[in-house]
Motif scaffolding. Structure first.
Motif, PDB file in Angstrom:
ATOM      1  N   ARG A 193       5.080  -1.505   7.417  1.00  0.00           N
ATOM      2  CA  ARG A 193       3.741  -1.286   7.864  1.00  0.00           C
ATOM      3  C   ARG A 193       3.267  -2.380   8.859  1.00  0.00           C
ATOM      4  O   ARG A 193       3.631  -3.552   8.804  1.00  0.00           O
ATOM      5  N   CYS A 244     -10.701  -3.464   5.466  1.00  0.00           N
ATOM      6  CA  CYS A 244     -10.967  -3.907   6.921  1.00  0.00           C
ATOM      7  C   CYS A 244     -12.341  -4.551   7.060  1.00  0.00           C
ATOM      8  O   CYS A 244     -13.245  -4.067   6.632  1.00  0.00           O
ATOM      9  N   LYS A 303      -4.209  -2.632  -2.252  1.00  0.00           N
ATOM     10  CA  LYS A 303      -5.481  -1.916  -1.600  1.00  0.00           C
ATOM     11  C   LYS A 303      -5.860  -2.813  -0.312  1.00  0.00           C
ATOM     12  O   LYS A 303      -5.499  -3.892  -0.196  1.00  0.00           O
ATOM     13  N   THR A 304      -6.235  -2.029   0.806  1.00  0.00           N
ATOM     14  CA  THR A 304      -6.567  -2.612   1.919  1.00  0.00           C
ATOM     15  C   THR A 304      -7.907  -2.599   2.173  1.00  0.00           C
ATOM     16  O   THR A 304      -8.651  -1.706   2.206  1.00  0.00           O
ATOM     17  N   LEU A 320      -1.388 -10.085   4.311  1.00  0.00           N
ATOM     18  CA  LEU A 320      -1.245  -9.948   2.733  1.00  0.00           C
ATOM     19  C   LEU A 320      -1.751 -11.006   1.957  1.00  0.00           C
ATOM     20  O   LEU A 320      -1.358 -12.140   2.387  1.00  0.00           O
ATOM     21  N   LEU A 360      -4.993  -6.404   0.650  1.00  0.00           N
ATOM     22  CA  LEU A 360      -4.509  -6.897   1.971  1.00  0.00           C
ATOM     23  C   LEU A 360      -5.805  -6.678   2.934  1.00  0.00           C
ATOM     24  O   LEU A 360      -6.628  -5.844   2.336  1.00  0.00           O
ATOM     25  N   GLY A 368       0.744  -1.248   0.047  1.00  0.00           N
ATOM     26  CA  GLY A 368      -0.162   0.125   0.073  1.00  0.00           C
ATOM     27  C   GLY A 368       0.730   1.453   0.096  1.00  0.00           C
ATOM     28  O   GLY A 368       0.418   2.420   0.028  1.00  0.00           O
ATOM     29  N   VAL A 426      -7.117   2.509   5.338  1.00  0.00           N
ATOM     30  CA  VAL A 426      -8.058   1.168   4.908  1.00  0.00           C
ATOM     31  C   VAL A 426      -8.688   2.017   3.799  1.00  0.00           C
ATOM     32  O   VAL A 426      -9.189   3.244   3.935  1.00  0.00           O
ATOM     33  N   GLY A 448      -1.940  -1.377  10.671  1.00  0.00           N
ATOM     34  CA  GLY A 448      -2.127  -0.514   9.513  1.00  0.00           C
ATOM     35  C   GLY A 448      -1.609   0.582   9.118  1.00  0.00           C
ATOM     36  O   GLY A 448      -1.490   1.005   8.145  1.00  0.00           O
ATOM     37  N   ILE A 502      -7.513  -6.489   6.910  1.00  0.00           N
ATOM     38  CA  ILE A 502      -7.341  -6.415   8.337  1.00  0.00           C
ATOM     39  C   ILE A 502      -8.633  -6.751   8.979  1.00  0.00           C
ATOM     40  O   ILE A 502      -9.621  -6.808   8.783  1.00  0.00           O
ATOM     41  N   LEU A 552      -3.183  -7.435  10.037  1.00  0.00           N
ATOM     42  CA  LEU A 552      -3.158  -7.037   8.802  1.00  0.00           C
ATOM     43  C   LEU A 552      -2.538  -8.216   7.901  1.00  0.00           C
ATOM     44  O   LEU A 552      -1.396  -8.917   8.398  1.00  0.00           O
TER      45      LEU A 552
END
Length: 380
Positions: A43, A216, A213-214, A255, A261, A22, A128, A84, A263, A253
């Motif tokens: 991170r 949650c 891109k993360t 991967l 990613l 990210g 996020v 994060g 969370i 978190l």
């Protein structure tokens, strides 16, 4: 409590770049502005009671502690590192413990009020892109709780996504009814009907995941979050129990090997508000528009005469439960603001007492108070 994922997780699909995690120009500029020779960006992927684990460029993970200055400068727990966060890490000399020196400015922060009667903020995930709320069409489905989620997500800066799970256990009519209610609550929110157990809808959900891109994931206990995460992580689900091997016991978190990613949060029992009146108004735009038609500008929308919102409820044009939830959230935010003001006053009083204790004579006290005046400027 340590997370359940193995520490060798990332070696399965290395090499891992910062961009995979990210990293972008925003974080690069922030890092360049504070970094000293030898410091590294990382991170945070895991938190324990004594330290954090950060993932570095190349896929290596490192355990690190928070520097004393970072602890001291944090006015609240929310200003301390969280899963994060991008941080600057000082590895020190050989044999030294790695130290988190600073937190790079967050692009988004998804949080709620900490459970209980405190006025503290609890961070559920930072930086996020999407907050995915897992629910199901049955007993867990609660429109009032979803309104709370939408309000908090709007404040965070992330985009909302609803994963309507266990749809194989309910009739088509029940699923469609739940989806219709969700569309009315938040027309801009994406909704995906899934069955994590039978791998239905997972392909569509994967399209939301991409490099860097993360997402949650939050939701109540028992809605199938762990099964979903396990499906995304390994693709394996126990066909007998309908459960994946992973059970969320701590925020972490992860991967994903297919990109993106995640969370994962433990089941959330209560969603208490951590937002402001402005965000609440945006989340209840229909009620805000009606409020302009109230007879009095300071209408409380309770028993005041000429209230357009209450009139809409009486005429059946506005759902009574939505109206009551709006009043409840409004009162909750007001109580939170009051507790925050009281807490700030207590902190300021304690600070003044501490400064006076530091100065043992009159001249020192005068100088100390002078230095802490808002308009004071040092001439040294």
């Amino acid at each position: 409590m340590p997370a359940t994922f193995p520490r060798t997780t990332f070696s399965l699909f290395m090499p891992v770049t910062l961009q995979d995690l990210g990293w972008n120009d925003h974080f690069q500029r922030a890092f360049d502005a504070v970094a000293k020779p030898g410091w590294m960006p990382g991170r945070l992927i895991r938190e324990t009671k004594i330290n954090f684990t950060a993932l570095l460029d190349g896929g290596e993970d490192v355990d690190a502690v928070v520097s004393g200055k970072l602890w001291h400068d944090a006015a609240t727990d929310a200003e301390l590192p969280a899963v994060g966060d991008w941080v600057a890490i000082d590895p020190g000399e050989a044999g030294d413990e790695a130290v988190i020196r600073t937190i790079l400015p967050r692009q988004t922060c998804f949080s709620r009020k900490a459970p209980g009667k405190s006025s503290a903020e609890q961070v559920l995930g930072t930086n996020v892109d999407i907050v995915a709320v897992v629910t199901e069409p049955g007993t867990d489905f609660n429109p009032r709780r979803m309104e709370r989620y939408f309000t908090l997500i709007r404040r965070s800066g992330a985009s909302p996504l609803i994963l309507l799970n266990k749809t194989d256990l309910f009739s088509r009519e029940e699923v469609e009814n739940a989806m219709q209610i969700l569309r009315e609550l938040s027309p801009e929110c994406a909704i995906i009907s899934i069955s994590a157990l039978h791998n239905r809808g997972i392909t569509e959900f994967r399209k939301c995941l991409s490099k860097g891109k993360t997402i949650c994931i939050v939701g109540s206990s028992g809605v199938g979050k762990s099964t979903l995460v396990n499906t995304l992580w390994t693709g394996e689900v126990n066909e007998v129990t309908g459960k994946g091997r992973h059970t969320t016991v701590a925020r972490e978190l992860v991967l994903l090997k297919h990109g993106g990613l995640l969370i994962d949060n433990p089941g959330i029992r209560e969603i208490q508000m951590w937002t402001d009146e402005h965000t609440l108004r945006e989340s209840f735009a229909d009620l805000t528009e009606l409020a302009h038609e109230c007879k009095f500008a300071d209408c409380s929308h309770g028993k005041d005469s000429g209230c357009a919102i209450r009139k809409a409820v009486d005429e059946g044009k506005l759902d009574k439960e939505r109206y009551l939830n709006f009043l409840n959230l409004e009162n909750e935010i007001a109580r939170l603001a009051k507790r925050q003001r009281k807490r700030q006053m207590n902190v300021e009083r304690a600070g003044k007492r501490d400064r006076k204790v530091q100065a043992r004579n009159y001249e020192d006290r005068v100088e100390l108070e002078r230095r802490h005046k808002p308009n004071h400027r040092s001439h040294d």
